[in-house]
Motif scaffolding. Structure first.
Motif, PDB file in Angstrom:
ATOM      1  N   LEU A 187      35.334 -28.018  88.941  1.00 25.69           N
ATOM      2  CA  LEU A 187      34.129 -27.294  89.357  1.00 25.69           C
ATOM      3  C   LEU A 187      34.481 -26.172  90.319  1.00 25.69           C
ATOM      4  O   LEU A 187      34.069 -25.019  90.137  1.00 25.69           O
ATOM      5  N   LEU A 188      35.248 -26.486  91.347  1.00 25.18           N
ATOM      6  CA  LEU A 188      35.600 -25.482  92.344  1.00 25.18           C
ATOM      7  C   LEU A 188      36.519 -24.412  91.764  1.00 25.18           C
ATOM      8  O   LEU A 188      36.361 -23.220  92.045  1.00 25.18           O
ATOM      9  N   GLN A 189      37.495 -24.818  90.919  1.00 25.15           N
ATOM     10  CA  GLN A 189      38.434 -23.855  90.357  1.00 25.15           C
ATOM     11  C   GLN A 189      37.760 -22.912  89.377  1.00 25.15           C
ATOM     12  O   GLN A 189      38.004 -21.706  89.385  1.00 25.15           O
ATOM     13  N   SER A 190      36.875 -23.453  88.529  1.00 23.93           N
ATOM     14  CA  SER A 190      36.203 -22.604  87.540  1.00 23.93           C
ATOM     15  C   SER A 190      35.304 -21.575  88.219  1.00 23.93           C
ATOM     16  O   SER A 190      35.202 -20.432  87.782  1.00 23.93           O
ATOM     17  N   THR A 191      34.659 -21.992  89.302  1.00 27.41           N
ATOM     18  CA  THR A 191      33.811 -21.052  90.037  1.00 27.41           C
ATOM     19  C   THR A 191      34.651 -19.964  90.675  1.00 27.41           C
ATOM     20  O   THR A 191      34.283 -18.789  90.695  1.00 27.41           O
ATOM     21  N   GLY A 192      35.821 -20.345  91.206  1.00 26.52           N
ATOM     22  CA  GLY A 192      36.710 -19.353  91.802  1.00 26.52           C
ATOM     23  C   GLY A 192      37.179 -18.333  90.787  1.00 26.52           C
ATOM     24  O   GLY A 192      37.208 -17.138  91.041  1.00 26.52           O
ATOM     25  N   ARG A 193      37.554 -18.819  89.547  1.00 25.31           N
ATOM     26  CA  ARG A 193      37.994 -17.887  88.509  1.00 25.31           C
ATOM     27  C   ARG A 193      36.868 -16.956  88.100  1.00 25.31           C
ATOM     28  O   ARG A 193      37.055 -15.773  87.893  1.00 25.31           O
ATOM     29  N   ARG A 194      35.653 -17.520  88.008  1.00 25.62           N
ATOM     30  CA  ARG A 194      34.512 -16.707  87.600  1.00 25.62           C
ATOM     31  C   ARG A 194      34.231 -15.612  88.602  1.00 25.62           C
ATOM     32  O   ARG A 194      33.970 -14.471  88.254  1.00 25.62           O
ATOM     33  N   ARG A 195      34.312 -15.943  89.880  1.00 23.31           N
ATOM     34  CA  ARG A 195      34.085 -14.929  90.920  1.00 23.31           C
ATOM     35  C   ARG A 195      35.157 -13.867  90.863  1.00 23.31           C
ATOM     36  O   ARG A 195      34.907 -12.685  91.013  1.00 23.31           O
ATOM     37  N   GLY A 196      36.422 -14.297  90.632  1.00 18.50           N
ATOM     38  CA  GLY A 196      37.506 -13.350  90.545  1.00 18.50           C
ATOM     39  C   GLY A 196      37.326 -12.391  89.377  1.00 18.50           C
ATOM     40  O   GLY A 196      37.519 -11.181  89.472  1.00 18.50           O
ATOM     41  N   ASN A 197      36.946 -12.959  88.192  1.00 16.01           N
ATOM     42  CA  ASN A 197      36.731 -12.111  87.021  1.00 16.01           C
ATOM     43  C   ASN A 197      35.617 -11.112  87.287  1.00 16.01           C
ATOM     44  O   ASN A 197      35.696  -9.950  86.880  1.00 16.01           O
ATOM     45  N   GLY A 198      34.560 -11.586  87.964  1.00 10.08           N
ATOM     46  CA  GLY A 198      33.436 -10.711  88.248  1.00 10.08           C
ATOM     47  C   GLY A 198      33.852  -9.520  89.102  1.00 10.08           C
ATOM     48  O   GLY A 198      33.434  -8.398  88.867  1.00 10.08           O
ATOM     49  N   ARG A 199      34.775  -9.726  90.031  1.00  6.99           N
ATOM     50  CA  ARG A 199      35.210  -8.640  90.896  1.00  6.99           C
ATOM     51  C   ARG A 199      36.045  -7.636  90.117  1.00  6.99           C
ATOM     52  O   ARG A 199      35.940  -6.440  90.320  1.00  6.99           O
ATOM     53  N   ALA A 241      39.385 -32.965 101.108  1.00  8.66           N
ATOM     54  CA  ALA A 241      39.580 -31.540 100.852  1.00  8.66           C
ATOM     55  C   ALA A 241      38.375 -30.948 100.111  1.00  8.66           C
ATOM     56  O   ALA A 241      37.941 -29.825 100.393  1.00  8.66           O
ATOM     57  N   THR A 242      37.808 -31.720  99.175  1.00  7.45           N
ATOM     58  CA  THR A 242      36.651 -31.246  98.425  1.00  7.45           C
ATOM     59  C   THR A 242      35.442 -31.083  99.334  1.00  7.45           C
ATOM     60  O   THR A 242      34.745 -30.070  99.295  1.00  7.45           O
ATOM     61  N   VAL A 243      35.183 -32.099 100.159  1.00  8.05           N
ATOM     62  CA  VAL A 243      34.047 -32.032 101.077  1.00  8.05           C
ATOM     63  C   VAL A 243      34.203 -30.859 102.033  1.00  8.05           C
ATOM     64  O   VAL A 243      33.248 -30.123 102.302  1.00  8.05           O
ATOM     65  N   ARG A 244      35.427 -30.645 102.522  1.00 10.14           N
ATOM     66  CA  ARG A 244      35.678 -29.529 103.438  1.00 10.14           C
ATOM     67  C   ARG A 244      35.433 -28.190 102.743  1.00 10.14           C
ATOM     68  O   ARG A 244      34.835 -27.272 103.316  1.00 10.14           O
ATOM     69  N   ALA A 245      35.861 -28.078 101.481  1.00  5.08           N
ATOM     70  CA  ALA A 245      35.667 -26.831 100.735  1.00  5.08           C
ATOM     71  C   ALA A 245      34.184 -26.561 100.486  1.00  5.08           C
ATOM     72  O   ALA A 245      33.725 -25.423 100.621  1.00  5.08           O
TER      73      ALA A 245
END
Length: 292
Positions: free
Chosen positions: A277-289, A247-251
């Motif tokens: 790593l993937l979750q923190s980046t997702g939250r950061r992108r969400g906060n940025g929006r 799942a990580t490689v696919r993401a």
């Protein structure tokens, strides 16, 4: 240009896999790409495996070499060959594809064996060795389109490379290959870096292909940069967290924004797992929006 070549070589093999059979002196048959991951056996292993629908059906396993560790390749080939044989219950033909003379080794003889002194071998592997710089350029230009990107780094002088690129352009234009042609040009651009300077490669693409301002040329540069960034991320992540699960490689492979991959690279030492790593980046992108 100093890329990691694994994404490029994956494209090279998968673009038109049946084209590799005649290059190896094998009858052309229907070929499918085998989704085989040996990273659970050897960390960091990236394998290119084809299923050849012949009688009998067999697997074709490629291991590409561009660095200086080819002397260690024969025992690794034996390991991969045995695991593939065991998992799929098929004959496996292993092929070492050496991309430049600097990556060659006298140990790549096409045969690897283990034996007690004075006795018959108790383990034996016979494999193929394909030294790309020894391949006749005319046979590559006349072969399947999937192996065309090897032509500029085959048995050809630097002075003849512009003509080789012109002939590749004529053929791909004549056959109207569309997206496949773009993928093959991107692969050619990266492989040129094995033998020639960045300046020479850029000059070829501008003068011979006329791509300086074209969207195709820009797409090639972006694809090259994205492939490099992804490979760096995977290498660093494996050192920090171990191999990622499916799942990580696919993401990670689904990320098409090179900026986001570079952001992940910067954050990799600040988190404790692939998932974080993937979750923190997702939250950061969400906060940025939300803040915009």
């Amino acid at each position: 240009m100093n890329p990691s070549y694994d994404p490029t070589l994956k494209t090279l093999v998968e673009a038109s896999p049946a084209d590799w059979l005649p290059l190896l002196g094998l009858p052309r048959k229907r070929v499918t790409v085998e989704d085989t991951d040996l990273a659970t056996v050897v960390s960091g292993a990236v394998d290119k495996v084809l299923r050849v629908h012949a009688q009998p059906e067999y697997l074709l396993h490629f291991d590409f070499q561009s660095g200086h560790d080819s002397a260690k390749l024969p025992p690794r080939l034996r390991l991969y060959n045995s695991v593939l044989d065991y998992r799929h219950d098929r004959l496996v033909l292993s092929v070492a594809v050496v991309l430049r003379p600097e990556a060659d080794s006298p140990r790549l003889t096409g045969s690897f064996e283990r034996r007690f002194p004075g006795q018959e071998p108790i383990a034996l592997l016979r494999y193929r060795v394909l030294r790309v710089w020894q391949l006749p350029v005319e046979s590559l230009l006349a072969g399947g389109v999937g192996i065309l990107p090897l032509a500029p780094i085959s048995d050809v002088s630097e002075a003849r490379v512009p003509d080789v690129i012109r002939r590749m352009k004529e053929r791909l234009s004549r056959e109207r290959r569309g997206q496949l042609a773009k993928d093959l040009w991107a692969t050619t651009y990266v492989l040129l870096g094995l033998r020639y300077s960045d300046a020479f490669a850029d000059l070829l693409f501008r003068e011979v292909l006329g791509m300086e301002e074209s969207t195709t040329y820009q797409a090639i540069v972006r694809k090259t940069r994205l492939a490099e960034a992804r490979q760096i991320l995977m290498d660093l992540g494996q050192e920090q967290f171990g191999p990622g699960d499916e799942a990580t490689v696919r993401a990670l492979n689904a990320i098409e924004d090179v900026g986001r991959v570079e952001e992940l690279i910067k954050r990799i030492l600040k988190v404790g797992s692939w998932q974080e790593l993937l979750q923190s980046t997702g939250r950061r992108r969400g906060n940025g929006r939300r803040q915009s």
